[in-house]
Motif scaffolding. Structure first.
Motif, short mmCIF file in Angstrom:
data_model
loop_
_atom_site.label_atom_id
_atom_site.label_comp_id
_atom_site.label_asym_id
_atom_site.label_seq_id
_atom_site.Cartn_x
_atom_site.Cartn_y
_atom_site.Cartn_z
N GLU A 184 21.60 3.43 68.38
CA GLU A 184 21.37 4.36 69.47
C GLU A 184 21.45 3.65 70.82
N ALA A 185 20.95 2.41 70.87
CA ALA A 185 21.00 1.66 72.12
C ALA A 185 22.44 1.42 72.55
N GLY A 186 23.30 1.09 71.59
CA GLY A 186 24.71 0.89 71.91
C GLY A 186 25.37 2.16 72.40
N ARG A 187 25.02 3.30 71.79
CA ARG A 187 25.59 4.58 72.22
C ARG A 187 25.09 4.97 73.60
N PHE A 188 23.82 4.70 73.86
CA PHE A 188 23.28 5.00 75.18
C PHE A 188 23.97 4.15 76.25
N PHE A 189 24.13 2.87 75.95
CA PHE A 189 24.76 1.96 76.91
C PHE A 189 26.18 2.40 77.23
N ALA A 190 26.93 2.76 76.21
CA ALA A 190 28.31 3.20 76.43
C ALA A 190 28.36 4.46 77.27
N SER A 191 27.43 5.38 77.01
CA SER A 191 27.38 6.62 77.77
C SER A 191 27.00 6.36 79.22
N ALA A 192 26.04 5.44 79.44
CA ALA A 192 25.58 5.14 80.80
C ALA A 192 26.68 4.48 81.62
N LEU A 193 27.51 3.66 81.00
CA LEU A 193 28.58 2.98 81.73
C LEU A 193 29.62 3.95 82.27
N GLU A 194 29.69 5.15 81.70
CA GLU A 194 30.67 6.14 82.15
C GLU A 194 30.19 6.93 83.35
N ASP A 195 28.95 6.71 83.79
CA ASP A 195 28.36 7.50 84.86
C ASP A 195 27.84 6.57 85.95
N LEU A 201 20.34 2.45 84.75
CA LEU A 201 19.75 2.58 83.42
C LEU A 201 20.42 1.64 82.44
N ALA A 202 21.73 1.52 82.55
CA ALA A 202 22.45 0.58 81.68
C ALA A 202 21.95 -0.84 81.93
N PHE A 203 21.71 -1.16 83.20
CA PHE A 203 21.22 -2.49 83.56
C PHE A 203 19.82 -2.71 83.01
N ALA A 375 18.81 -12.13 76.59
CA ALA A 375 19.73 -11.43 77.48
C ALA A 375 20.66 -10.63 76.60
N LEU A 376 20.45 -9.33 76.57
CA LEU A 376 21.15 -8.49 75.61
C LEU A 376 22.55 -8.11 76.06
N ASN A 377 23.44 -8.00 75.09
CA ASN A 377 24.75 -7.40 75.27
C ASN A 377 24.80 -6.16 74.38
N LEU A 378 25.20 -5.04 74.95
CA LEU A 378 25.24 -3.80 74.19
C LEU A 378 26.64 -3.20 74.13
N SER A 379 27.63 -3.88 74.69
CA SER A 379 28.98 -3.33 74.69
C SER A 379 29.44 -3.07 73.27
N PRO A 380 29.98 -1.87 73.00
CA PRO A 380 30.44 -1.53 71.64
C PRO A 380 31.47 -2.50 71.12
#
Length: 409
Positions: A184-195, A201-203, A375-380
């Motif tokens: 879910e975190a990865g999906r949220f991150f991907a969605s946030a990067l589009e806006d 929030l992505a940060f 330091a997290l990376n969430l990029s799909p």
């Protein structure tokens, strides 16, 4: 009128029966410092009057002065807040003021502080719960009352602190979701990067920053550590009270810290550097060291907390995720790093917690399985399995190092 029999005979105090049938007692006592005082009261029986005189004499010998019966709960709490205000952060004071005005004044303020019993407080907490105040809010009310009572007892104004025997009781209810799962975190991150609006929030998702810390970041806070790796310095926070923003320091001394940036986090910062330059030109402004890293695209000023909460809801819906608050991204960040097996001390330090117990007790979630590694990376696109790093390797990770999958105040 008769003389009462105290420890030294019948000469200690007097007892008088009143027309109502009750008994009034009087006695002159002497305290260890030599001061003298007259005490009196009315009771139902002559025996109770004799016992009251004996008790008054014994307490005087022990240096215990009678409680102040006129002090109300409202006066007691106001005095406590006035005494504590110089040491409280502005946010703490405003929050306690809100609790006092909304949850103490209506039901307790006019009651005598010395007459409050634990059962009275338990009944008050039950009413607060019925009115919609959760257990967490009730605990904050109790904490404020407890501090006021402790001060009064310490000053000798009261004898007992009833809050020690009255605590809010949580009712059985479905467990609330406290964090995203790794997927879910990865999906949220991907969605946030589009806006563009959701980039703060992505940060937050890949740094664990609080909402107030993220919106308060300025370009002078962006830099590198001794190894030349990217960091942001957290040394201020932007809070709001009833819609009015104000700036202040982090919650604790531990809140002032350098937060390492993962590849994902650093990429967001660089993306924002380009965006704010264009946006500032549109507003006829220049980007300087004190300009915000995540300003509102419309005004160029700091983003409001409520705006980010609305954007959080929008981003969750777009990604088909549970609706969580922005602060739950912080829970997600902690839980995911701990699930990777990273030292709790490093995770706690990066999050700005004063104690590792806070990190473990409040921020670690159900899928539980050095500092630079936090330091997290969430990029799909970065789907390689993460490997936990030992303390000796913390801070030595290359910018080109393989991605790490992230897991869940």
């Amino acid at each position: 009128m008769t003389k009462a029999k105290g420890r030294n005979g019948w000469h200690a105090g007097t007892i008088e029966q009143l027309p109502s049938g009750r008994y009034r007692w009087r006695v002159r006592v002497t305290y260890p410092d030599g001061t003298k005082e007259r005490q009196a009261g009315t009771v139902r029986t002559k025996t109770e009057a004799q016992q009251a005189i004996t008790k008054a004499l014994q307490e005087a010998v022990a240096g215990q002065r009678p409680v102040t019966k006129s002090l109300t709960v409202g006066e007691m709490v106001r005095e406590h807040m006035a005494a504590m205000r110089p040491t409280w952060a502005q946010r703490t004071y405003l929050n306690n003021l809100y609790l006092f005005e909304h949850y103490i004044l209506p039901g307790l303020a006019d009651k005598k502080a010395a007459g409050i019993q634990p059962k009275d407080l338990r009944a008050h907490f039950e009413k607060l719960g019925e009115s919609g105040l959760g257990v967490s809010g009730q605990k904050q009310v109790r904490s404020l009352l407890s501090g006021a009572y402790k001060r009064a007892v310490g000053d000798g104004v009261l004898r007992e602190n009833p809050t020690a025997y009255a605590r809010p009781v949580a009712t059985r209810q479905a467990a609330k979701v406290k964090a995203f799962t790794p997927d879910e975190a990865g999906r949220f991150f991907a969605s946030a990067l589009e806006d563009r609006w959701a980039l703060p929030l992505a940060f937050m998702a890949v740094t664990g920053l609080r909402i107030g810390e993220a919106v308060a970041l300025t370009w002078e806070d962006v830099g590198t550590d001794r190894a030349g790796l990217p960091v942001v310095m957290v040394n201020k926070t932007r809070s709001e009270f009833q819609g009015q923003p104000y700036d202040g320091k982090p919650k604790t001394a531990a809140g002032v810290r350098a937060v390492p940036l993962s590849t994902d986090a650093a990429a967001i910062v660089e993306d924002m550097r380009r965006r704010v330059t264009v946006e500032a030109d549109a507003h006829g402004k220049a980007v300087g060291p004190l300009s915000y890293v995540f300003p509102s695209p419309l005004t160029g000023e700091a983003m409001a907390h409520d705006s980010l909460r609305n954007i959080m809801e929008r981003t969750c819906r777009r990604a088909g995720l549970p609706l969580l608050s922005p602060h739950k991204l912080r829970h997600t960040f902690a839980s995911m790093n701990l699930a990777l097996g990273l030292p709790v001390g490093d995770v706690s330090a990066v999050m700005g917690h004063a104690s590792t117990a806070v990190t473990m007790n409040f921020y670690q979630t159900s899928y539980e399985v050095g500092r630079r590694a936090v330091a997290l990376n969430l990029s799909p696109a970065k789907a390689e399995a993460p490997t936990a790093r030992t303390p000796s390797t913390l801070g030595k990770r290359s910018r080109k190092a393989g991605p790490r999958r992230a897991t869940k105040s």
